[in-house]
Design a protein around this motif. Structure first.
Motif, PDB file in Angstrom:
ATOM      1  N   GLU A 155       0.425  -0.423   0.144  1.00 18.01           N
ATOM      2  CA  GLU A 155      -0.534   0.058   0.068  1.00 18.01           C
ATOM      3  C   GLU A 155       0.881   0.457   0.157  1.00 18.01           C
ATOM      4  N   ASP A 156       0.233   0.424  -0.383  1.00 20.31           N
ATOM      5  CA  ASP A 156       1.450  -0.704  -0.185  1.00 20.31           C
ATOM      6  C   ASP A 156       1.262   1.064   0.369  1.00 20.31           C
ATOM      7  N   GLN A 157       3.790   2.690  -0.150  1.00 16.09           N
ATOM      8  CA  GLN A 157       3.717   2.747   0.271  1.00 16.09           C
ATOM      9  C   GLN A 157       3.796   3.560  -0.944  1.00 16.09           C
ATOM     10  N   MET A 178      -1.237   0.767  15.604  1.00 16.38           N
ATOM     11  CA  MET A 178      -2.220   1.895  15.502  1.00 16.38           C
ATOM     12  C   MET A 178      -2.062   1.829  14.719  1.00 16.38           C
ATOM     13  N   TRP A 179      -1.312   2.627  14.002  1.00 12.65           N
ATOM     14  CA  TRP A 179      -0.579   4.251  13.176  1.00 12.65           C
ATOM     15  C   TRP A 179      -0.643   3.627  12.168  1.00 12.65           C
ATOM     16  N   TRP A 180      -0.216   2.466  12.177  1.00 10.49           N
ATOM     17  CA  TRP A 180       0.289   1.972  11.000  1.00 10.49           C
ATOM     18  C   TRP A 180      -1.648   1.792  10.093  1.00 10.49           C
ATOM     19  N   VAL A 181      -2.732   0.818  10.865  1.00 11.01           N
ATOM     20  CA  VAL A 181      -3.639   0.059  10.272  1.00 11.01           C
ATOM     21  C   VAL A 181      -4.867   1.481  10.389  1.00 11.01           C
ATOM     22  N   PHE A 182      -5.158   2.205  11.036  1.00  6.86           N
ATOM     23  CA  PHE A 182      -5.988   3.304  11.278  1.00  6.86           C
ATOM     24  C   PHE A 182      -5.613   4.283  10.430  1.00  6.86           C
ATOM     25  N   GLY A 184       1.715   0.155  -0.122  1.00  5.18           N
ATOM     26  CA  GLY A 184       1.386  -0.807  -0.080  1.00  5.18           C
ATOM     27  C   GLY A 184       2.479  -0.618   0.650  1.00  5.18           C
ATOM     28  N   VAL A 185       1.801  -0.431   1.890  1.00  2.00           N
ATOM     29  CA  VAL A 185       1.929  -0.983   1.999  1.00  2.00           C
ATOM     30  C   VAL A 185       1.929  -1.795   1.778  1.00  2.00           C
ATOM     31  N   GLU A 186       1.366  -2.462   1.821  1.00  2.00           N
ATOM     32  CA  GLU A 186       1.535  -3.857   1.994  1.00  2.00           C
ATOM     33  C   GLU A 186       1.857  -4.929   2.336  1.00  2.00           C
ATOM     34  N   THR A 236      -0.890  -5.209   8.492  1.00  2.00           N
ATOM     35  CA  THR A 236      -1.608  -4.610   7.072  1.00  2.00           C
ATOM     36  C   THR A 236      -3.462  -5.290   6.900  1.00  2.00           C
ATOM     37  N   PHE A 237      -3.210  -6.230   7.261  1.00  2.00           N
ATOM     38  CA  PHE A 237      -4.566  -6.720   7.011  1.00  2.00           C
ATOM     39  C   PHE A 237      -5.593  -6.461   7.430  1.00  2.00           C
TER      40      PHE A 237
END
Length: 562
Positions: A46-48, A340-344, A66-68, A469-470
């Motif tokens: 996400e990838d990035q 949490m930052w990565w997910v939200f 992405g993330v990915e 990522t999931f």
């Protein structure tokens, strides 16, 4: 149609994320980038979206990342323990060069920034409502459904077959775009785009099977740079074809089909590694793991001498040990915060990337200039993302004190940019806000990657990035289903951007509240320790967040508490 990423994030960024510590992780790529994560190998993610060679970590692709998906981390390992398949220096050099060439060529898809304009043009003649509420949402659902199987198959099948699947998916995408005209066909196109993005993890992690751990950071830089260069060149070429060559979108589709077909042929010639992260281990790795497992607390607490051989083998597997270790991740504040930052935050980021091209088309209806500059904007955003990722390596700050504040400020800036994009009637203002939106997000990607990876073994690092990522994809799918899908509210693109603005604003407020609590606690403790605010340690370059005295880095079968 917007950014087809991720890394892991590896895979790209148009449609699309050194003194090294003992443990270090190279993320997956990228998706990454802005609209459809450009190449599923870049962005991420996400990838990035950029790589910082001065930093202790490499950015996941995609912005696309992405993330990915997740890539292996750097693990302390004996220098005389090279992969079995790479014993000759010239051999691994040629393998790395070939993989980088493949990554570059697989990112060349000049028509990618113009998929949304194509669907809305007279050539395909879909309505804006169909593209927004019926076609684009399929991408998110497909990505979520394929991500976990792709992550596991990448390791089990040793990378190459997954890269071939990715190549086949890309060919199918452009065949459908070239020949298809029905709504169902375009939904299948999005389905295969999700497969392409999910498979980007194979490219991100493949290169680590070719070299010894001492070379991980260097080769990660090479592979990441090759993808970013490919995404940049692809966007520039697409814009030149449209603006200078004045070609039809169908012609651009044919050119893109030629490039992805060539990259598929290249994937067939890739070397086949003999080892991978979880399922295919070298003998020396297995011996070390067995010795460690013999001493593990898990075996001491749960001895089962009479267990069947198959059950014992599964119980002692590295993959299961990593799953059991995940419960300790939440006990570490730095890992909890950045995960949490990565997910939200990645959820809001990629939803914007997926739908921003539809917004541009809307804004252009009120603009005097009807020319499409999607390719140029994606090229500029990719370049700025790489620059901000590079700059992150020079930031001097005490991350254990200021992490929440920095995240809050950047999230607030992103929310303001979304509000500007939603309200402006000038497409160039919308373009500029999008470029900045991607750039400020990518500034935090390498920082988050290092803060997570510095306390984990490479196996657990890969697993944590994969789970993050999931979970992000699950959240994206829920938001898509509620706000975008015609089976939900079916909001138009302007209403969706209002939702994304509110979402990021809420996150920013939460980060600021947490930052206030952390900073207050920090300065209140200093006088108790016999010092004042002026006695703070000199800020250092990007480094791992300090662990509490009772905590130590996680490792296989170990607890987060000493």
């Amino acid at each position: 149609m917007d950014e087809r990423a991720p890394s892991l994030s590896p895979s790209q960024t148009s449609r699309e994320e050194t003194a090294a510590p003992p443990r270090q992780c190279a993320p997956r790529s990228p998706s990454q980038s802005g609209f459809r994560p450009a190449d599923p190998m870049a962005v991420g993610g996400e990838d990035q979206l950029g790589h910082e060679k001065k930093m202790d970590v490499d950015v996941p692709a995609s912005e696309d990342g992405g993330v990915e998906a997740a890539a292996p981390a750097l693990e302390a390992q004996s220098p005389d323990d090279p992969p079995e398949e790479v014993t000759d220096r010239s051999k691994w050099k040629m393998s790395v060069i070939y993989l980088c060439v493949y990554g570059f060529m697989a990112s060349i898809k000049p028509g990618e920034p113009f998929i949304t304009p194509l669907l809305l043009s007279d050539e395909k003649n879909f309505t804006r409502q169909q593209v927004t509420n019926e076609i684009t949402p399929v991408l998110t659902y497909s990505y979520m459904a394929v991500l976990v199987p792709a992550f596991l198959l990448t390791d089990l099948l040793r990378y190459k077959p997954v890269l071939i699947i990715q190549g086949v998916s890309q060919v199918v995408i452009w065949v459908i775009l070239f020949l298809g005209h029905t709504l169902l066909q375009m939904q299948f196109m999005e389905f295969f785009y999700g497969i392409t993005m999910a498979c980007r993890v194979a490219y991100s992690s493949y290169i680590f099977s070719l070299v010894t751990p001492a070379l991980y950071q260097r080769v990660a830089g090479y592979s990441r740079s090759s993808v970013l260069l490919g995404v940049f060149m692809s966007s520039v070429l697409g814009q030149l074809f449209i603006s200078v060559g004045e070609v039809y979108y169908s012609t651009l589709n044919a050119i893109s089909l030629g490039f992805v077909s060539f990259s598929l042929l290249l994937s067939l010639c890739l070397p086949w590694p003999k080892r991978s992260l979880f399922f295919n281990r070298t003998k020396q790795q297995e011996q070390r793991e067995q010795a460690a497992l013999a001493k593990s607390e898990l075996d001491q607490m749960n001895p089962k001498e009479d267990a069947p051989a198959a059950a014992s083998c599964w119980k002692n597997s590295v993959f299961l040990q990593m799953l059991l270790e995940l419960k300790n991740v939440v006990k570490m504040p730095s890992l909890r915060l950045w995960s949490m930052w990565w997910v939200f935050n990645s959820t809001g980021y990629y939803l914007v990337l997926f739908y921003v091209h539809i917004l541009w088309n809307n804004v252009q209806l009120d603009s005097a200039d009807k020319k499409v500059y999607n390719g140029g904007v994606e090229a500029a955003s990719t370049l700025l993302s790489a620059m901000t990722s590079f700059m992150a390596g020079y930031v001097k700050i005490k991350w254990n004190v200021w992490s929440e504040l920095v995240i809050g400020v950047i999230t607030a800036v992103q929310a303001a940019l979304l509000l500007l994009m939603r309200t402006t009637t000038n497409v160039w203002v919308c373009y500029a806000a999008y470029v900045l939106f991607r750039g400020v997000y990518q500034f935090l990607v390498p920082i988050a990657t290092f803060q997570i990876a510095s306390s984990l073994t490479k196996e657990l690092c890969a697993l944590v990035f994969g789970i993050n990522t999931f979970l992000g994809m699950v959240l994206k799918s829920l938001m898509n289903l509620i706000f975008s899908d015609k089976r939900g509210l079916g909001l138009d693109v302007h209403a969706q951007f209002l939702v994304y603005f509110i979402y990021l604003t809420i996150l920013a407020v939460i980060y600021f509240v947490c930052a206030a609590a952390v900073i207050f606690r920090h300065f209140r403790r200093q006088p108790d320790a016999g010092g004042g605010a002026s006695d703070q340690a000199t800020p250092t370059e990007l480094g791992p967040v300090s662990l509490n005295s009772e905590e130590r880095p996680l490792s296989n079968g170990k607890s987060a508490k000493a």
